[in-house]
Write an enzyme that holds these catalytic residues in place. Structure first.
Site, mmCIF file in Angstrom:
data_model
loop_
_atom_site.group_PDB
_atom_site.id
_atom_site.type_symbol
_atom_site.label_atom_id
_atom_site.label_comp_id
_atom_site.label_asym_id
_atom_site.label_seq_id
_atom_site.Cartn_x
_atom_site.Cartn_y
_atom_site.Cartn_z
ATOM 1 N N HIS A 25 4.328 -29.246 4.357
ATOM 2 C CA HIS A 25 5.221 -29.888 3.382
ATOM 3 C C HIS A 25 4.680 -29.849 1.944
ATOM 4 C CE1 HIS A 25 2.864 -33.436 4.418
ATOM 5 N NE2 HIS A 25 3.432 -33.556 5.577
ATOM 6 N N HIS A 72 -0.123 -42.097 16.132
ATOM 7 C CA HIS A 72 0.592 -41.830 14.861
ATOM 8 C C HIS A 72 1.865 -41.054 15.199
ATOM 9 C CE1 HIS A 72 1.415 -40.719 10.810
ATOM 10 N NE2 HIS A 72 0.594 -39.693 10.677
ATOM 11 N N GLU A 132 3.895 -39.276 13.256
ATOM 12 C CA GLU A 132 4.306 -38.106 12.471
ATOM 13 C C GLU A 132 4.402 -36.888 13.411
ATOM 14 O OE1 GLU A 132 2.174 -37.371 8.782
ATOM 15 O OE2 GLU A 132 3.794 -36.070 8.098
ATOM 16 N N ASP A 139 3.658 -33.823 13.494
ATOM 17 C CA ASP A 139 2.571 -32.882 13.805
ATOM 18 C C ASP A 139 1.706 -33.394 14.960
ATOM 19 O OD1 ASP A 139 1.874 -34.796 11.823
ATOM 20 O OD2 ASP A 139 0.143 -33.644 11.187
ATOM 21 N N HIS A 198 -2.221 -42.852 8.285
ATOM 22 C CA HIS A 198 -1.493 -42.338 7.155
ATOM 23 C C HIS A 198 -0.100 -42.961 7.003
ATOM 24 C CE1 HIS A 198 1.027 -38.468 6.144
ATOM 25 N NE2 HIS A 198 0.798 -39.107 5.059
ATOM 26 N N ASP A 245 -5.356 -39.115 11.394
ATOM 27 C CA ASP A 245 -5.448 -38.284 10.192
ATOM 28 C C ASP A 245 -6.738 -38.546 9.394
ATOM 29 O OD1 ASP A 245 -3.071 -36.902 10.524
ATOM 30 O OD2 ASP A 245 -1.896 -38.256 9.280
ATOM 31 N N TYR A 288 -7.832 -32.422 1.914
ATOM 32 C CA TYR A 288 -6.942 -33.148 2.828
ATOM 33 C C TYR A 288 -6.740 -34.587 2.346
ATOM 34 C CZ TYR A 288 -4.984 -34.969 7.131
ATOM 35 O OH TYR A 288 -4.160 -35.561 8.037
ATOM 36 N N HIS A 316 -6.991 -33.596 12.971
ATOM 37 C CA HIS A 316 -6.975 -32.250 12.392
ATOM 38 C C HIS A 316 -8.417 -31.818 12.136
ATOM 39 C CE1 HIS A 316 -2.654 -32.347 11.398
ATOM 40 N NE2 HIS A 316 -2.834 -33.521 10.831
HETATM 41 FE FE1 FEO Z 1 0.168 -37.973 9.181
HETATM 42 FE FE2 FEO Z 1 -1.359 -35.236 10.617
HETATM 43 O O1 FEO Z 1 -0.016 -36.496 10.291
#
Ligand code: FEO
Length: 398
Positions: free
Chosen positions: A23, A77, A79, A81, A144, A163, A191, A222
């Site tokens: 994004h 989380h 989100e 991903d 996040h 995250d 990041y 990640h």
């Molecule tokens: Fe806030 Fe890697 O997602």
């Protein structure tokens, strides 16, 4: 491929070598979506991967255990991903309960058809015994998203940090002592700047609370897992969470016919004379991802735009809109530029951005020229550079 973090605790995620746009964040080194499996008397999966990679997640789990033996799927989380493959995972793990907090349950229910999922909604007081190990939970709102949380296994001193402490950094290696530290720290900083910087206050609180945990390993969602350089990344997070300034001046600009560019160069020369670090980016050849990373620890920003159509150049507007959203704190700033016949255009629009970003303005008026900078104007720009450098040193010494 699976990696054992600790005895019977595995990485079962997916390394995404190809992603380059997250994004708007340019992920030059790809990324990974880390999911983990804890095998005990009970079996738990911690988080999942982006939807297109669900089959890799299921395959990685199936190498370790039959899918119907999974008891819990923890979602730290919502989100996509990290939650995108939950529909496939919950369908495949017919006996699993989805463990998350109430806010996360609500978000997941809006993203997916969760009508067939068995939820186990927990809060911070919740504990889940897997046998010899326990899953405990800590809410980490805005690190996040509002529903974000950490999962912690005290018996292993192992923190699944979602995250936080992550990096968009595709590697075949899994641990921080297997990769160049400078490289992983660069990606961790990039990041943090692009994903979390806006929430510095909340991050500081999370760090304060997490300091009470006995941690030997941090497994983010990640990138690389931290086991050797924990102190390095935690100290960095403390600095980044308050945008702690270095003696650094960050100059960025776009130019039409090199006039704004010449002023940028003169500001650079002036600032450089004072011995501070000076970074100069022509927005034609850099991107907002790098700029955000540079903005965390600069003390001063100088931003330039010529006037275009009575206003600002598009690339400068993009950069400033992005930075305004990420809200790097505590910066001093100056605007500069050039114009043909509309002196209240580009550089003045930059000033308005800088005001909204709560920057301490070095001058009430931008430094700008008409058409082309004359030598006197360039001398003034060098002086401005010196002034900005002095301001950077003053901010650092505060
Ligand atoms: Fe806030 Fe890697 O997602």
């Amino acid at each position: 491929m699976k990696t054992e973090l600790k005895k019977d605790i595995y990485w079962v995620g997916y390394v995404d070598w190809d992603v380059r746009d997250f994004h708007g964040y340019r992920t030059e080194r790809g990324s990974s979506y880390n999911a983990y499996l804890v095998k005990d008397e009970k079996i738990a999966i911690i988080d999942s991967v982006k939807a297109p990679f669900a089959k890799h997640l299921l395959g990685n789990i199936a190498v370790i255990t039959p899918l119907d033996k999974v008891d819990y799927v923890v979602c730290n989380h919502a989100e996509p991903d990290h939650s995108g493959s939950l529909p496939a995972l919950m369908a495949a793990c017919a006996n699993a309960e989805l463990v998350c907090n109430a806010k996360c349950q609500k978000a997941l229910s809006m993203y997916y058809d969760t009508s067939q999922w068995k939820f186990k909604v927990i809060d911070e007081s919740g504990k889940i015994s897997l046998g010899s190990r326990t899953l405990t939970f800590m809410d980490t709102p805005m690190a996040h998203w509002p529903e974000s949380m950490f999962t912690y296994i005290p018996e292993e001193k192992l923190l699944f940090s979602m995250d936080a402490f992550g990096q968009h950094y595709a590697r075949s290696e899994r641990f921080d002592d297997e990769v160049p530290l400078a490289e992983v720290m660069e990606e961790a900083k990039t990041y943090y700047a692009n994903i979390i910087m806006l929430y510095g206050r909340q991050v500081a609180k999370v760090l304060e609370r997490a300091a009470g945990l006995d941690i030997a390993m941090v497994a983010p969602s990640h990138g690389i897992i931290w086991r050797k350089n924990l102190a390095v990344i935690i100290e960095a997070y403390k600095r980044w969470s308050v945008c702690k300034a270095e003696p650094k001046v960050l100059i960025f600009f776009d130019s039409m016919w090199h006039s704004t560019e010449k002023i940028a160069e003169a500001i650079y020369e002036g600032a450089e004379r004072k011995g501070v670090s000076v970074k100069k980016y022509d927005l034609k050849s850099t991107n907002i991802t790098r700029l955000a990373a540079e903005s965390i620890d600069c003390a001063v920003m100088a931003v330039g735009s010529p006037t275009l159509n009575k206003g600002i150049m598009p690339k400068v507007a993009e950069a400033l809109t992005y930075l305004e959203g990420l809200a790097p704190a505590g910066k001093a700033a100056a605007a500069f530029g050039s114009y043909g016949w509309a002196p209240k255009g580009g550089a003045h629009a930059v000033m308005e951005y800088l005001k909204r970003m709560n920057c301490e303005l070095i001058s009430e008026e931008p430094l700008q020229c008409q058409f082309k900078p004359v030598p006197e104007l360039l001398a003034e720009a060098r002086e401005l550079g010196e002034k900005l450098a002095a301001k950077a040193l003053e901010i650092v010494e505060k």
